[in-house]
Design an enzyme around this catalytic site. Structure first.
Site, PDB file in Angstrom:
ATOM      1  N   ASP A   1      32.195  58.717  12.895  1.00 51.03           N
ATOM      2  CA  ASP A   1      31.081  58.554  11.958  1.00 51.03           C
ATOM      3  C   ASP A   1      31.705  58.045  10.663  1.00 51.03           C
ATOM      4  O   ASP A   1      32.287  58.818   9.907  1.00 51.03           O
ATOM      5  CB  ASP A   1      30.364  59.883  11.731  1.00 51.03           C
ATOM      6  CG  ASP A   1      29.270  59.773  10.677  1.00 51.03           C
ATOM      7  OD1 ASP A   1      28.639  58.712  10.568  1.00 51.03           O
ATOM      8  OD2 ASP A   1      29.050  60.769   9.948  1.00 51.03           O
TER       9      ASP A   1
ATOM     10  N   GLU B   1      29.419  54.964  15.097  1.00 52.65           N
ATOM     11  CA  GLU B   1      28.034  54.853  14.634  1.00 52.65           C
ATOM     12  C   GLU B   1      27.897  53.566  13.845  1.00 52.65           C
ATOM     13  O   GLU B   1      28.657  53.302  12.912  1.00 52.65           O
ATOM     14  CB  GLU B   1      27.671  56.062  13.756  1.00 52.65           C
ATOM     15  CG  GLU B   1      26.220  56.099  13.392  1.00 52.65           C
ATOM     16  CD  GLU B   1      25.822  57.374  12.666  1.00 52.65           C
ATOM     17  OE1 GLU B   1      25.322  57.247  11.526  1.00 52.65           O
ATOM     18  OE2 GLU B   1      25.999  58.461  13.224  1.00 52.65           O
TER      19      GLU B   1
ATOM     20  N   ASP C   1      29.256  65.767   9.288  1.00 54.27           N
ATOM     21  CA  ASP C   1      29.900  64.480   9.592  1.00 54.27           C
ATOM     22  C   ASP C   1      30.768  64.620  10.845  1.00 54.27           C
ATOM     23  O   ASP C   1      30.889  63.690  11.631  1.00 54.27           O
ATOM     24  CB  ASP C   1      30.764  64.022   8.414  1.00 54.27           C
ATOM     25  CG  ASP C   1      29.956  63.885   7.145  1.00 54.27           C
ATOM     26  OD1 ASP C   1      29.330  62.833   6.963  1.00 54.27           O
ATOM     27  OD2 ASP C   1      29.929  64.839   6.353  1.00 54.27           O
TER      28      ASP C   1
END
Length: 186
Positions: A11, A71, A146
């Protein structure tokens, strides 16, 4: 029992980068690692990018992933934030490509949909579903979401394995350029 695949999920972010690593054996995922890279303490944006590159390289060296699931950036209103996020993602991708790791991008909506069945699910809902799916004890869950966002990218890729996918996979910079001619200017 042989390891079928190791999936590194990222991420990207310039304040906090989250990551998760899954091992897949006999089509069963197992958590190997999950964590964050705190970048708030670095004032220089380029130093943050260097730290992202170094951390992704160290994860690649430690776990030897077969895939990196990352992502994809979403569209936001703040252009400067989008630029910084794009740079963070690019640096993470560059580290993976440097180690010849195929990269797969997933939109945040796709990740949430794959894990919760709801593309508008909250980060907390995604984290709770991952905890349940992977049998992670509550005390091992990190308060920074996260980390679970990075793990979610890896888990989403696990769910997509063996299924036809329209997601983009890149094996080199040349491959990336060939598949994204609209993103390159002469």
């Amino acid at each position: 029992m042989e390891v079928e695949q190791i999936i590194l999920g990222i991420d990207p972010g310039t304040t906090v980068m989250g990551y998760g690593v899954l091992e897949v054996r006999k089509n069963t995922p197992k958590l190997l690692a999950m964590g964050i890279l705190e970048l708030k303490k670095y004032g220089n944006h380029y130093l943050k990018l260097q730290k992202i590159f170094q951390r992704v390289l160290s994860l690649a060296e430690e776990f030897c992933p077969d895939f990196m699931a990352i992502e994809a950036p979403f569209y936001g209103k703040n252009v400067q934030s989008m630029l910084k996020l794009g740079r963070a993602q690019g640096v993470a991708m560059a580290a993976g490509l440097f180690r010849d790791i195929p990269i797969v991008e997933y939109a945040p909506l796709k990740i949430k949909m794959a894990i919760t069945g709801n593309g508008r699910a909250s980060k907390e809902q995604v984290a709770d579903m991952l905890r349940r799916f992977l049998n992670i004890p509550q005390e091992q869950m990190l308060p920074q979401l996260d980390a679970t966002d990075g793990l979610a990218a890896a888990y989403c890729h696990f769910l997509q394995m063996g299924k036809p996918s329209a997601e983009k996979q890149y094996h080199s910079w040349k491959d990336y350029i060939n598949k994204n001619p609209d993103k390159v200017k002469d």
